[in-house]
Design a protein around this motif. Structure first.
Motif, PDB file in Angstrom:
ATOM      1  N   ARG A   1       6.381   7.805 -10.343  1.00  0.00           N
ATOM      2  CA  ARG A   1       7.340   6.713 -10.146  1.00  0.00           C
ATOM      3  C   ARG A   1       6.618   5.442  -9.688  1.00  0.00           C
ATOM      4  NH1 ARG A   1       9.842   5.027  -5.316  1.00  0.00           N
ATOM      5  NH2 ARG A   1      11.716   3.770  -5.656  1.00  0.00           N
ATOM      6  N   ALA A   2       5.702   5.579  -8.724  1.00  0.00           N
ATOM      7  CA  ALA A   2       4.957   4.418  -8.234  1.00  0.00           C
ATOM      8  C   ALA A   2       4.054   3.851  -9.329  1.00  0.00           C
ATOM      9  CB  ALA A   2       4.143   4.804  -7.007  1.00  0.00           C
ATOM     10  N   LEU A   3       3.424   4.712 -10.098  1.00  0.00           N
ATOM     11  CA  LEU A   3       2.531   4.276 -11.165  1.00  0.00           C
ATOM     12  C   LEU A   3       3.277   3.423 -12.186  1.00  0.00           C
ATOM     13  CD1 LEU A   3      -0.163   4.418 -12.785  1.00  0.00           C
ATOM     14  CD2 LEU A   3       0.711   6.533 -13.819  1.00  0.00           C
TER      15      LEU A   3
ATOM     16  N   TYR B   1       0.864  -1.183   0.000  1.00  0.00           N
ATOM     17  CA  TYR B   1       0.000   0.000   0.000  1.00  0.00           C
ATOM     18  C   TYR B   1       0.897   1.227   0.000  1.00  0.00           C
ATOM     19  CZ  TYR B   1      -2.783   3.882   1.767  1.00  0.00           C
ATOM     20  OH  TYR B   1      -3.368   5.114   1.929  1.00  0.00           O
ATOM     21  N   CYS B   2       0.634   2.169  -0.897  1.00  0.00           N
ATOM     22  CA  CYS B   2       1.392   3.418  -0.984  1.00  0.00           C
ATOM     23  C   CYS B   2       0.443   4.590  -0.754  1.00  0.00           C
ATOM     24  CB  CYS B   2       2.051   3.563  -2.355  1.00  0.00           C
ATOM     25  SG  CYS B   2       3.089   2.189  -2.839  1.00  0.00           S
ATOM     26  N   GLY B   3       0.683   5.345   0.297  1.00  0.00           N
ATOM     27  CA  GLY B   3      -0.168   6.481   0.611  1.00  0.00           C
ATOM     28  C   GLY B   3       0.623   7.779   0.669  1.00  0.00           C
ATOM     29  N   PRO B   4      -0.061   8.920   0.600  1.00  0.00           N
ATOM     30  CA  PRO B   4       0.628  10.208   0.613  1.00  0.00           C
ATOM     31  C   PRO B   4       1.076  10.657   1.998  1.00  0.00           C
ATOM     32  CG  PRO B   4      -1.731  10.541   0.426  1.00  0.00           C
ATOM     33  CD  PRO B   4      -1.506   9.056   0.357  1.00  0.00           C
TER      34      PRO B   4
ATOM     35  N   VAL C   1       4.429   6.984  -0.186  1.00  0.00           N
ATOM     36  CA  VAL C   1       4.619   6.716  -1.613  1.00  0.00           C
ATOM     37  C   VAL C   1       6.080   6.863  -2.033  1.00  0.00           C
ATOM     38  CG1 VAL C   1       4.112   9.085  -2.349  1.00  0.00           C
ATOM     39  CG2 VAL C   1       3.647   7.160  -3.902  1.00  0.00           C
ATOM     40  N   GLU C   2       6.828   7.757  -1.380  1.00  0.00           N
ATOM     41  CA  GLU C   2       8.228   7.928  -1.744  1.00  0.00           C
ATOM     42  C   GLU C   2       9.075   6.709  -1.405  1.00  0.00           C
ATOM     43  OE1 GLU C   2       6.486  11.984  -1.528  1.00  0.00           O
ATOM     44  OE2 GLU C   2       6.459  10.242  -0.200  1.00  0.00           O
ATOM     45  N   MET C   3       8.588   5.875  -0.485  1.00  0.00           N
ATOM     46  CA  MET C   3       9.314   4.680  -0.063  1.00  0.00           C
ATOM     47  C   MET C   3       8.892   3.441  -0.851  1.00  0.00           C
ATOM     48  SD  MET C   3      11.248   5.966   2.225  1.00  0.00           S
ATOM     49  CE  MET C   3      11.948   4.563   3.069  1.00  0.00           C
ATOM     50  N   ALA C   4       8.092   3.616  -1.887  1.00  0.00           N
ATOM     51  CA  ALA C   4       7.617   2.478  -2.683  1.00  0.00           C
ATOM     52  C   ALA C   4       8.795   1.705  -3.263  1.00  0.00           C
ATOM     53  CB  ALA C   4       6.698   2.968  -3.797  1.00  0.00           C
ATOM     54  N   ASP C   5       8.758   0.402  -3.094  1.00  0.00           N
ATOM     55  CA  ASP C   5       9.813  -0.486  -3.594  1.00  0.00           C
ATOM     56  C   ASP C   5       9.493  -0.866  -5.038  1.00  0.00           C
ATOM     57  OD1 ASP C   5      11.679  -2.409  -4.107  1.00  0.00           O
ATOM     58  OD2 ASP C   5      11.070  -3.777  -2.501  1.00  0.00           O
ATOM     59  N   VAL C   6      10.350  -0.427  -5.966  1.00  0.00           N
ATOM     60  CA  VAL C   6      10.113  -0.723  -7.384  1.00  0.00           C
ATOM     61  C   VAL C   6      11.027  -1.846  -7.871  1.00  0.00           C
ATOM     62  CG1 VAL C   6       9.278   1.590  -7.906  1.00  0.00           C
ATOM     63  CG2 VAL C   6      11.727   1.096  -8.106  1.00  0.00           C
ATOM     64  N   THR C   7      11.629  -2.582  -6.938  1.00  0.00           N
ATOM     65  CA  THR C   7      12.504  -3.697  -7.317  1.00  0.00           C
ATOM     66  C   THR C   7      11.881  -5.058  -7.013  1.00  0.00           C
ATOM     67  OG1 THR C   7      13.640  -3.689  -5.170  1.00  0.00           O
ATOM     68  CG2 THR C   7      14.543  -2.275  -6.912  1.00  0.00           C
TER      69      THR C   7
END
Length: 575
Positions: free
Chosen positions: A181-183, A107-110, A150-156
């Motif tokens: 970036r998250a999108l 979950y990614c929140g603002p 959201v800035e801590m979203a793991d994209v790996t």
């Protein structure tokens, strides 16, 4: 009060104090949760182009195809569900139910408050969930779910399900790039996007090039929202469950006093510069049916992140100062705030909204009937990887000049805009003269510092200077534990809020430079004490007109050491 707590340290001969004075005049600011909280691990797309001599070079400034920065996500044929509708329509609820039932997810929140609420909800449902924000990391044994800012979203990593909340914020001037970036970057089989219908056309356009399947699910309000034909009139008409919204900290306390003077109600208070923990406790007290605090006085901070049992929203004004000018609230702002009335599951069968003044009613009514303007562009911002490679072309320039040059020469497609990076540039101007690596400077620049807050900006400057000198920063060098006390005036309260920002900054830096900022636990405990003392002020004191004493930036900084010494002698001082 804060002058008792921070010790003054002179900045190096580069004249940082002069730079601080220059940039403090700019009214731009970001909340602690409004800035990028980690160096994004973005892949870099590099386009070839030919120079006049035919020699192949790399164009590091080509940002026209940001979806290609995330090869892991591009390997998936993602199913994207857009859950769109007004506030209190259940759109996020349905997305979270899907997250809860999935074997793995994120979950990614603002806001930290939202991430905290989701982590709490999943763990309560026996779904182990980690909580990761810029200031905290709580890991749960066996967790395959994460709730993050959201800035801590793991994209790996790969997930079966991902939820991005308040997705319309990809159009935010300061934080939009984190949502973009998250999108593009989250590698999930299912991606659930929750937000305003105004974001749908833009998201559909952006995802045309990714090969994702996109489905839109629309929601209506669960309880009706009724715009009243009459203004509040007398404050004797205030009733249990009301929330009066103002956009001035001073006005919030004036309204609190005016309501409580009537002797019928006590007010909880919520506004942006309060610590998140304090905001949560104030909201909890207001929501408690057995509490005496049955009215809320708040800023637009209630627009997201807090579940509130509000019966009626009352706008004290429909104008706000946005850092540059006094302007009317936008349609999305009015609808977001007004929509907080009539929460599903509360004791109120519907929500109502009105204004203090009759002259504001036409704008309120027309805004609620209007659709929000369609988002046209999404934010982007260069990662450290890009900045580093670009810096190698200009090895003698500092970070400030490198950022300026990059942003001036970068190329974007028509669907994107550059995030507003004034705050980052302010920090770069301050620390460029210090002997730090480019990556260290970049990390300080994306920290959650408020450069318009005198104490917060001085805290960052002192942290950066001490780190550059010795590679080790002890909290006690600028802060004396044990000196915190309940503020006696709103001015002293504001200083205590600034101290909280400094402590929060130390905690943030401690996660990035663990060995160099070793007093993480001390800073966290003092931060909690700050929140408790602020809470006590809100409970015990109403509005008191502060002493009319103006301090220039330099005068206030010069007084820090003097007041510290006076405090040690036992004299009680407050601003």
């Amino acid at each position: 009060m804060a002058s008792i707590l921070l010790r003054r340290r002179r900045i190096s001969a580069s004249g940082v104090s002069r730079i601080l004075q220059a940039v403090n005049g700019d009214s731009f600011r970001l909340d602690t949760e409004s800035k990028c909280e980690t160096i994004a691990s973005l892949g870099v797309r590099i386009s070839n182009y030919s120079s006049g001599k035919g020699t192949a070079k790399f164009d590091f400034t080509d940002l026209t195809r940001p979806h290609t920065w995330y090869p892991n996500a591009r390997k998936k044929n993602r199913k994207v569900f857009l859950h769109v509708g007004p506030t209190n329509s259940g759109k996020t609820y349905h997305a979270l139910k899907r997250l809860e039932s999935s074997p793995s997810g994120i979950y990614c929140g603002p806001l930290r408050l939202l991430a905290w609420e989701v982590a709490k909800r999943l763990n309560k449902a026996k779904v182990p969930c980690d909580l990761i924000t810029g200031q905290e990391k709580e890991e749960v044994d066996g967790a395959k779910h994460k709730a993050v800012t959201v800035e801590m979203a793991d994209v790996t990593s790969d997930y079966q399900c991902a939820v991005i909340d308040e997705m319309q914020m990809l159009g935010c001037q300061t934080r939009g790039f984190s949502f973009t970036r998250a999108l593009f970057g989250i590698a999930a089989d299912e991606l659930h996007l929750c937000g305003d219908p105004a974001a749908v056309p833009l998201i559909q356009e952006l995802l045309k090039v990714t090969g994702d399947d996109v489905e839109v699910q629309s929601y209506e309000r669960l309880l009706p929202l009724v715009p009243l034909e009459l203004p509040l009139g007398s404050f004797s008409n205030i009733r249990t469950g009301d929330c009066i919204v103002s956009f001035s900290r001073k006005e919030i306390y004036r309204l609190k006093k005016k309501i409580e003077t009537g002797g019928r109600h006590l007010c909880s208070v919520v506004y942006g510069s309060l610590p998140p923990e304090t905001r949560t406790r104030q909201a909890t007290r207001f929501n408690d049916a057995s509490s005496e605090f049955d009215v809320l006085v708040a800023s637009d901070a209630i627009g997201m992140g807090l579940n509130l049992n509000i019966s009626r929203i009352i706008f004290s004004t429909l104008k706000k100062f946005d850092g540059t000018e006094m302007r009317d609230l936008t349609i999305p702002e009015i609808k977001q705030i007004a929509g907080r009335a009539g929460r599903y599951g509360s004791k109120f069968p519907w929500g109502e909204v009105t204004c203090l003044d009759a002259e504001d009613l036409p704008l309120l009514h027309s805004s609620l009937k209007s659709t929000s303007p369609i988002l046209e562009k999404a934010g982007v911002f260069p990662s450290f990887d890009l900045i580093y490679m670009y810096s190698r072309l200009k090895p003698k320039r500092g970070l400030y000049r490198i950022l300026e040059d990059f942003l001036e020469n970068a190329k974007l497609s028509e669907n994107y805009f550059f995030a507003n990076c004034e705050e980052i540039l302010k920090v770069a101007a301050v620390i460029d003269g210090l002997p730090l690596s480019l990556q260290d400077k970049y990390t300080f620049c994306i920290s959650p510092v408020d450069m318009n807050d005198e104490i917060s900006s001085q805290g960052l400057t002192q942290f950066a200077q001490n780190y550059a000198k010795r590679g080790l920063v002890h909290l006690r060098e600028i802060f004396t534990p044990g000196t915190l006390e309940v503020p006696k005036t709103p001015t002293a309260l504001k200083d205590l809020e600034s101290i909280h920002k400094v402590l929060e900054l130390y905690v943030w830096l401690g996660f990035r430079f663990e060995e160099s900022f070793p007093d993480h636990e001390l800073a966290s405990s003092q931060k909690d004490i700050c929140s408790s003392l602020i809470e006590e002020f809100l409970e015990r004191f109403g509005w008191q007109k502060p002493m009319s004493r103006k301090l220039t930036s330099n005068t206030k900084l010069n007084s820090l050491m003097e007041k510290l010494m006076e405090n040690k002698k036992g004299r009680h001082l407050c601003d």
